[in-house]
Design an enzyme around this catalytic site. Structure first.
Site, PDB file in Angstrom:
ATOM      1  N   CYS A  88      -8.583   0.663   2.879  1.00  0.00           N
ATOM      2  CA  CYS A  88      -9.073   0.197   1.809  1.00  0.00           C
ATOM      3  C   CYS A  88      -9.224  -1.221   1.218  1.00  0.00           C
ATOM      4  O   CYS A  88     -10.137  -2.107   0.730  1.00  0.00           O
ATOM      5  CB  CYS A  88      -9.361   1.293   1.591  1.00  0.00           C
ATOM      6  N   ASP A  89      -8.004  -0.891   0.970  1.00  0.00           N
ATOM      7  CA  ASP A  89      -7.301  -1.837  -0.546  1.00  0.00           C
ATOM      8  C   ASP A  89      -7.197  -2.973  -0.278  1.00  0.00           C
ATOM      9  O   ASP A  89      -6.973  -3.476  -0.818  1.00  0.00           O
ATOM     10  CB  ASP A  89      -6.877  -1.326  -1.829  1.00  0.00           C
TER      11      ASP A  89
ATOM     12  N   CYS B  96      -3.781   2.959   1.000  1.00  0.00           N
ATOM     13  CA  CYS B  96      -4.835   2.962   1.924  1.00  0.00           C
ATOM     14  C   CYS B  96      -5.390   1.691   2.171  1.00  0.00           C
ATOM     15  O   CYS B  96      -5.838   1.024   1.224  1.00  0.00           O
ATOM     16  CB  CYS B  96      -6.447   3.432   1.443  1.00  0.00           C
TER      17      CYS B  96
END
Lengths: 78, 300
Positions: free
Chosen positions: B133-134, B130
């Site tokens: 996200c990260d 992701c």
């Protein structure tokens, strides 16, 4: 006494947004730490959780990785 | 015994649940998470009624709509097997077993894994599926993005303002992404594109330190602290053995969302439906619920 809640997250992560919304909906106050811009918080998160995925939620020292609603509810006794 | 169990709560599963609840079916939804891939999407500008909405917001609206009907919901639960026994369907999850007269499979897709040594070990320890996200955690670091399609290039574009340098590791001879994205990536000197290159392994200590790559003749190591795997999606269809699937593992359905097994319906990205779009998944979910309703009326 209220439990101390810290949320380590990035501004772009969908599940961070939902985790924080969930806490707000349940009137839980928390410290919001952006690990994208705050390097100290990022290192603290990696040390506490042993990994780099967000969100990480620290509830009175109990570390919850990801938006795990059941675990959050349990830790907060909701 | 339930009338209907819906597996999954993405756009297809949630829409099916709303339609089924309005028909007063005795209903249960079993799902790993709510919103499915929609919850992970960035900006959405093609869902009618919303000129602009983010993935998490749209997923939140879906969830709110479902909750309005007080539909029994088992969240954080993964179905491991379903099969037809006589005139009903039996299913098992990691938390219990169930029986229903009909089932709608709306379990969607998940990100594909590389299948190389170190991948599981370093998941969330520098390796992520992701980017949105990260990504921000890799400020000023050297990273590798694995893949050559739209999602891989999307990850590269997101990382351009964050990472120090990006290696794009593509197994194919050329990038398959849309021209507009390709041009943006190709002209940027922060990106090294490596075509015809395969990832052979991920290594590190407590966190990722690098990857092993192969160009056919030799295996090289590349020092990176972040690995973003963006090699596409696979359907979550492995828990059902008896239904017909296509070569990609997608469940084959007809125009009424029926599988080859009477009583088992499927909808959305887990199926062989032509296009994978949020609005299409939602529409397919409603079709599946209406078909299941007719089936239940006929067999009841």
């Amino acid at each position: 006494m209220d439990k101390k809640v810290k949320v380590y997250s990035t501004t772009t992560c969908p599940f961070c947004i939902r985790a924080k919304q969930f806490l707000k909906d349940n009137n839980i106050a928390f410290e919001d730490l952006d690990v994208g811009s705050n390097q100290v918080a990022a290192e603290e998160m990696i040390k506490k959780s042993g990994q780099m995925g967000v969100p990480v939620i620290d509830i009175d020292g109990e570390i919850i990785i990801g938006f795990d609603k059941d675990k959050i509810k349990q830790a907060l006794e909701l | 015994m339930y009338d209907l169990i819906i597996i999954g709560a993405g756009p297809a599963g949630i829409t099916a649940s709303v339609y089924a609840a309005r028909r007063r079916l005795n209903l249960l939804v079993i799902t790993k998470d709510i919103g499915g891939q929609a919850a992970w999407s960035g900006d959405i500008e093609n869902y009618t009624g919303y000129q602009f909405i983010t993935g998490p917001e749209l997923a939140g609206k879906f969830e709110e709509h479902m909750r309005k009907f007080n539909i029994p919901l088992k969240e954080n639960e993964r179905v491991t097997e379903i099969k037809k026994i006589k005139d009903y369907i039996w299913g098992e999850s990691d938390k219990g077993s169930y029986e229903a007269r009909a089932v709608i499979i709306a379990s969607g897709k998940k990100t594909k894994e590389l299948g190389v040594p170190g991948e599981k070990e370093f998941k969330n320890k520098g390796l992520t599926y992701c980017a949105i996200c990260d990504g921000p955690l890799f400020a000023d670091k050297e990273v590798a993005v694995i893949g050559g399609g739209n999602s891989a290039l999307d990850a590269v574009l997101q990382l351009l303002t964050i990472a120090k340098h990006i290696y794009l590791i593509n197994a194919a001879a050329n990038l398959g992404a849309e021209a507009i994205m390709r041009e943006q990536v190709e002209k940027n000197d922060k990106v090294t594109i490596m075509n015809n290159t395969q990832v052979k392994g991920i290594f590190g200590d407590s966190l990722v330190k690098g990857i092993n790559i192969s160009t056919g003749k030799e295996i090289k190591t590349l020092a990176v602290e972040g690995v973003f795997v963006e090699i596409g999606l696979v359907p979550n269809s492995e828990f059902v053995q008896d239904v017909q699937k296509n070569e990609r593992g997608e469940i084959k359905i007809n125009r009424s969302n029926e599988t080859n097994i009477p009583g088992i319906f499927a909808a959305g990205d887990v199926t062989d439906v032509q296009e994978k779009q949020i609005i299409i998944a939602a529409g397919e979910g409603s079709k599946a619920a209406l078909s299941a309703f007719k089936y239940l009326a006929k067999t009841g």
